[in-house]
Design an enzyme around this catalytic site. Structure first.
Site, PDB file in Angstrom:
ATOM      1  N   GLY A 299       0.473  -0.745   0.226  1.00  0.00           N
ATOM      2  CA  GLY A 299       0.091   0.191   0.106  1.00  0.00           C
ATOM      3  C   GLY A 299       0.852   1.316   0.044  1.00  0.00           C
ATOM      4  O   GLY A 299       0.976   1.908  -0.703  1.00  0.00           O
ATOM      5  N   CYS A 366      -7.649  24.761  16.296  1.00  0.00           N
ATOM      6  CA  CYS A 366      -7.712  25.074  17.322  1.00  0.00           C
ATOM      7  C   CYS A 366      -6.979  24.238  18.066  1.00  0.00           C
ATOM      8  O   CYS A 366      -7.835  23.188  19.062  1.00  0.00           O
ATOM      9  CB  CYS A 366      -8.448  25.805  17.852  1.00  0.00           C
ATOM     10  SG  CYS A 366      -9.454  26.728  17.151  1.00  0.00           S
TER      11      CYS A 366
END
Length: 438
Positions: A299, A366
């Site tokens: 992969g 944030c």
């Protein structure tokens, strides 16, 4: 270990060697005007056309990677199944299938994506430690090539569903050989302490269980983990698996194939790619001698260095002695640095020629953990300049999120001098399309 090499700071021969390596294949390189290109297309042109953040892929990289691995396995009856989890854009799955790959999937969604990419059911294998009854039923109905089974209770459920469906399920047990892959603990899967697979000490009894009337055992499977840099773990595990196969053969159970998994390590900074040539020289004869067809599930090996995440600098900021580049991509686009300290080299798309400084490249979310790279040495840029985060083709876009209600980025596939938008940027409307207004 996973690529946690932030101390390299994006400078020096080790980190430059990655771009040099990619340049040799004309995947990512500095061409006219010293500007970063993907193949023969300017990155800045793509950013202007599509916007940022943006994932840019080299089609040639996938092709060359597949061909090099196929060449290494030549002379051995084999089949490569692309591990869809590393990058599941259907255009990439389709391209690898056209080259000759089947699909290794781990969920109903990945199976559906492989189908939409044109992969036939008889070239799909379904893995995963927690398959649901819905996923098993769907796969049986589609008549996929094989299930990779991770536990005895899962095997009983597959047998039960197959009986109710009037079918036989083709199965390979994923055997845990209890071998240390010498990699990051989060991406290690072949030790007894990991959640994956059936203990090797229990595998033979399961294969010999005659009560499983709707199970057809076709093979045996292993997967040691990811970012494996050495042949040694494979050699140890393959010897253990082959010994099991020999004992089963003596008991009258002859398996058709052995799946050795994926996990070949790739270059993110100074490390080398997995030594495929040495793998061939050391282990191929042993695998051929087994008489079984050999399956592999690469992969990351196919996808990691196929891509760069392109991001725009919003602000330059200094807190005391610490310099920051605040960019428009963050952990919502690429979570790997925040999740397990993964290192990605970050380079300017167009070098400024100014004095180099050390920066933390941080995102707009944030969270204190929202960063793409720490202590990266970059020639002092300006707001609006573009940066390329390299080696982001694997576990980049597939792990992107809508945290802070961010819109997931676009993806572009480059083929020589041509490029194609293979995923549009999300819209605000798509953020709420599945929510009910009560």
């Amino acid at each position: 270990m996973e690529n946690t090499k932030s101390n390299l700071a994006g400078t020096g021969k080790d980190t430059h060697s990655l771009l040099e390596s990619l340049s040799q294949g004309n995947y990512f390189s500095r061409l006219e005007g010293n500007e970063l290109h993907c193949e023969n297309v300017r990155i800045s042109k793509l950013a202007s056309a599509v916007g940022t953040p943006l994932y840019v892929y080299s089609k040639k990289y996938f092709t060359d990677r597949f061909q090099s691995l196929t060449q290494a396995l030549s002379g051995c009856k084999h089949k490569i199944f692309y591990a869809v989890k590393s990058n599941y854009n259907i255009n990439i799955i389709r391209h690898l299938h056209e080259l000759g790959c089947g699909a290794d999937v781990n969920s109903l969604g990945e199976m559906y994506r492989a189908e939409q990419a044109g992969v036939p059911a008889d070239e799909i294998v379904l893995g995963g430690v927690g398959k649901s009854a819905e996923e098993i039923s769907y796969a049986l109905d589609k008549n996929i090539f094989q299930f990779k089974v991770e536990s005895l209770s899962e095997l009983y459920l597959i047998n039960q569903i197959a009986e109710l469906s009037g079918k036989k399920a083709r199965v390979a047990l994923r055997v845990n050989p209890d071998v240390d892959p010498l990699t990051h603990p989060y991406i290690s899967t072949g030790l007894a302490e990991n959640k994956f697979g059936i203990p090797i000490s229990e595998a033979e009894a399961i294969y010999l269980d005659r009560s499983l009337s709707h199970i057809e055992f076709t093979g045996i499977d292993m997967h040691l983990g990811s970012q494996i840099a050495s042949i040694a773990p494979y050699a140890e595990a393959i010897d253990k698996i082959l010994a099991v196969c020999e004992r089963l053969k003596e008991a009258g159970i002859e398996l058709h194939h052995m799946d050795i998994g994926g996990g070949f390590g790739v270059q993110y900074a100074g490390e080398n790619d997995f030594p495929v040539t040495a793998f061939r020289e050391t282990l191929l004869d042993k695998l051929k001698h087994s008489g079984m067809q050999i399956f592999m599930e690469p992969g990351r090996y196919f996808s990691a260095n196929s891509a760069a995440l392109v991001t725009k600098i919003l602000y330059l900021k200094t807190n005391g002695e610490k310099n920051f580049l605040v960019v428009d991509a963050g952990m919502s686009e690429l979570i790997r640095p925040s999740l397990y300290g993964a290192y990605h080299q970050i380079i300017p798309v167009i070098p400024s020629g100014s004095e180099a400084k050390v920066y933390d490249v941080v995102g707009p979310l944030c969270e204190s953990g929202d960063f793409l790279g720490k202590e990266q040495t970059i020639a002092e840029p300006e707001s609006g300049n573009l940066l390329a985060v390299l080696s982001t083709g694997a576990y980049g876009m597939v792990m992107a999120s809508n945290y802070n209600a961010r819109l997931r980025p676009a993806e572009v596939l480059v083929d020589g001098s041509e490029w194609k938008l293979i995923r549009r940027r999300e819209t605000l409307e798509q953020l709420i399309q599945n929510e009910e207004d009560l």
